[in-house]
Design a protein around this motif. Structure first.
Motif, mmCIF file in Angstrom:
data_model
loop_
_atom_site.group_PDB
_atom_site.id
_atom_site.type_symbol
_atom_site.label_atom_id
_atom_site.label_comp_id
_atom_site.label_asym_id
_atom_site.label_seq_id
_atom_site.Cartn_x
_atom_site.Cartn_y
_atom_site.Cartn_z
ATOM 1 N N ASN A 43 0.850 -1.196 0.000
ATOM 2 C CA ASN A 43 0.000 0.000 0.000
ATOM 3 C C ASN A 43 0.885 1.246 0.000
ATOM 4 O O ASN A 43 2.111 1.163 0.154
ATOM 5 C CB ASN A 43 -0.952 0.012 1.209
ATOM 6 C CG ASN A 43 -0.235 -0.256 2.517
ATOM 7 O OD1 ASN A 43 0.715 0.432 2.874
ATOM 8 N ND2 ASN A 43 -0.678 -1.287 3.237
ATOM 9 N N GLY A 44 0.250 2.378 -0.174
ATOM 10 C CA GLY A 44 0.979 3.641 -0.253
ATOM 11 C C GLY A 44 1.707 3.989 1.035
ATOM 12 O O GLY A 44 2.793 4.596 0.999
ATOM 13 N N LEU A 45 1.134 3.622 2.189
ATOM 14 C CA LEU A 45 1.781 3.931 3.462
ATOM 15 C C LEU A 45 3.121 3.209 3.583
ATOM 16 O O LEU A 45 4.122 3.789 4.008
ATOM 17 C CB LEU A 45 0.857 3.539 4.620
ATOM 18 C CG LEU A 45 1.431 3.701 6.034
ATOM 19 C CD1 LEU A 45 1.843 5.143 6.298
ATOM 20 C CD2 LEU A 45 0.412 3.232 7.086
ATOM 21 N N THR A 46 3.141 1.934 3.176
ATOM 22 C CA THR A 46 4.381 1.167 3.236
ATOM 23 C C THR A 46 5.432 1.755 2.307
ATOM 24 O O THR A 46 6.606 1.896 2.674
ATOM 25 C CB THR A 46 4.116 -0.299 2.857
ATOM 26 O OG1 THR A 46 3.030 -0.798 3.639
ATOM 27 C CG2 THR A 46 5.349 -1.149 3.099
ATOM 28 N N ALA A 47 5.015 2.111 1.097
ATOM 29 C CA ALA A 47 5.946 2.721 0.144
ATOM 30 C C ALA A 47 6.446 4.061 0.658
ATOM 31 O O ALA A 47 7.630 4.404 0.504
ATOM 32 C CB ALA A 47 5.268 2.891 -1.213
ATOM 33 N N GLY A 48 5.561 4.837 1.278
ATOM 34 C CA GLY A 48 5.963 6.130 1.830
ATOM 35 C C GLY A 48 6.984 5.988 2.943
ATOM 36 O O GLY A 48 7.949 6.758 3.020
ATOM 37 N N LEU A 49 6.795 4.982 3.802
ATOM 38 C CA LEU A 49 7.777 4.731 4.857
ATOM 39 C C LEU A 49 9.115 4.308 4.266
ATOM 40 O O LEU A 49 10.179 4.719 4.753
ATOM 41 C CB LEU A 49 7.254 3.645 5.803
ATOM 42 C CG LEU A 49 6.109 4.047 6.739
ATOM 43 C CD1 LEU A 49 5.524 2.817 7.423
ATOM 44 C CD2 LEU A 49 6.586 5.054 7.775
ATOM 45 N N GLY A 50 9.064 3.496 3.198
ATOM 46 C CA GLY A 50 10.300 3.079 2.543
ATOM 47 C C GLY A 50 11.043 4.253 1.939
ATOM 48 O O GLY A 50 12.270 4.374 2.074
ATOM 49 N N ALA A 51 10.300 5.141 1.265
ATOM 50 C CA ALA A 51 10.929 6.322 0.662
ATOM 51 C C ALA A 51 11.508 7.239 1.735
ATOM 52 O O ALA A 51 12.614 7.782 1.588
ATOM 53 C CB ALA A 51 9.909 7.068 -0.189
ATOM 54 N N ALA A 52 10.757 7.413 2.830
ATOM 55 C CA ALA A 52 11.241 8.267 3.918
ATOM 56 C C ALA A 52 12.509 7.699 4.536
ATOM 57 O O ALA A 52 13.418 8.451 4.915
ATOM 58 C CB ALA A 52 10.147 8.405 4.979
ATOM 59 N N ASN A 53 12.591 6.367 4.609
ATOM 60 C CA ASN A 53 13.776 5.770 5.216
ATOM 61 C C ASN A 53 15.010 5.904 4.319
ATOM 62 O O ASN A 53 16.127 6.076 4.804
ATOM 63 C CB ASN A 53 13.512 4.294 5.527
ATOM 64 C CG ASN A 53 14.126 3.893 6.854
ATOM 65 O OD1 ASN A 53 14.373 4.730 7.711
ATOM 66 N ND2 ASN A 53 14.373 2.604 7.031
#
Length: 379
Positions: free
Chosen positions: A111-121
């Protein structure tokens, strides 16, 4: 070694494959802990693959930035970039492919939340933590935040959201990293100094400060198992097993603090390597189907129920004292820094009621304005 095999080996070093695999393990633990009655193994596999791509991207960007530093250190001088086996553009292309594919997989398959956390990391590791390593000893704490995000990614993939339980796993990873990396920093003190990195061990001649910081964070991790049980995603045996593992970590940290040396630091480092996989395996064995019905208020209430009544009373008194002190500081800041009385003290009648002389002046002004308006209205 053939050219293709050498290239694959270089890619493995760029991605720091062992470290990336550990990141994937923590993300999978978050996924399992957040799952309900059944674990979606297909989605778990995609989440692991996407997380691996994001981690490989971040690790590669880290090495692109630190080529000159890595060239000065024994433990890193044989990496592809400092050894001259690969150019920066090649490494950047590898990072771009890994990062883009990893984030695409996380967005499409999770989902988008998981991808967003990955990008932020990726951003936090490559653009913030990496430069900080040459600027301040606080980089270790920032790096621990980076390591705490992968379990959140797994949790978000399984649940679609982050709730109170996810913070328990994130805290476990954050606190575990401190004794792990502080021991490593002491063991490789000379190497880090040669590379120009700022570590706590560099400003700690005796090792006592480094060891005490490791001990402190080892103690912080002790209640993690209990918190997991209270959050509803693990059964009671996990609390005892986690406590036993943390006791071993505390023992190693205490030995390091008592006699700081290469030997005691190495013992703590090896203990930390053993601690994490055993903790995550125990969590997998004792996991409960997560109903996601424990919010922050419920979790805090359950935690307080575990605290003896007298201790809760003392805690309440301490909080009241702190609240009063904070209020006094706030009032003092307002009085000293806000010049407008109405802003500092409120819109009181006393402050805004004009004096008698002012009332007469205002009355005369109103009469004059009224006379002018009447003159204008005459034909």
């Amino acid at each position: 070694m053939s050219g293709i095999k050498r290239l694959l080996q270089d890619y493995k070093q760029l991605s720091k494959f062992k470290l990336s695999s550990l990141v994937v393990l923590t993300a999978s633990a978050g996924f399992v802990a957040a799952s309900g009655e059944h674990i979606d193994y297909a989605k778990l596999g995609w989440t692991c693959l996407g997380t691996l791509g994001a981690a490989a991207c971040a690790n590669t960007l880290n090495q692109v930035y630190e080529v000159a530093n890595d060239r000065l250190m024994n433990r890193t001088c044989n990496r592809p970039l400092p050894a001259g086996r690969m150019g920066r553009l090649h490494a950047l292309a590898f990072a771009a492919v890994c990062g883009a594919s990893g984030l695409w997989i996380l967005n499409e398959k999770a989902n988008g939340l998981t991808a967003g956390l990955g990008a932020a990391n990726i951003l936090l590791y490559a653009a913030i933590y990496t430069p900080l390593k040459q600027m301040t000893i606080a980089n270790t704490w920032v790096g621990a935040v980076v390591g705490a995000i992968p379990p959140l990614m797994g949790w978000a993939s399984a649940a679609g959201e982050l709730d109170a339980g996810s913070a328990v796993l994130a805290a476990a990873l954050f606190f575990w990293q401190m004794p792990h990396f502080l021991a490593l920093a002491w063991m490789c003190k000379a190497d880090y100094m040669a590379g120009g990195f700022r570590m706590l061990s560099m400003v700690d001649a005796t090792g006592r400060r480094t060891a005490l910081a490791a001990l402190r964070h080892s103690l912080y991790i002790a209640p993690i198992g209990l918190l997991a049980v209270l959050a509803g995603f693990a059964s009671e045996p996990f609390a005892w097993e986690a406590a036993a593992l943390s006791a071993y970590l505390v023992y190693g940290s205490a030995q390091f603090a008592r006699t700081p040396s290469q030997a005691s630091a190495r013992k703590l480092f090896k203990g930390s390597l053993l601690y994490l996989p055993l903790l995550l395996v125990a969590l997998g064995v004792h996991r409960l189907p997560n109903q996601h019905n424990v919010d922050w208020d419920t979790l805090s209430g359950r935690v307080l129920d575990c605290v003896p009544a007298e201790a809760r009373l003392q805690l309440g008194r301490a909080c009241a004292v702190l609240e009063g002190a904070a209020a006094q500081v706030s009032d003092r800041l307002v009085e000293n820094n806000i010049k407008c009385p109405s802003k500092a003290y409120g819109d009181s009648e006393e402050l805004h009621t004009p004096r008698s002389g002012q009332q007469q002046d205002q009355g005369q002004q109103l009469q004059a304005q009224s006379a002018e308006e009447q003159q204008k209205q005459k034909p």
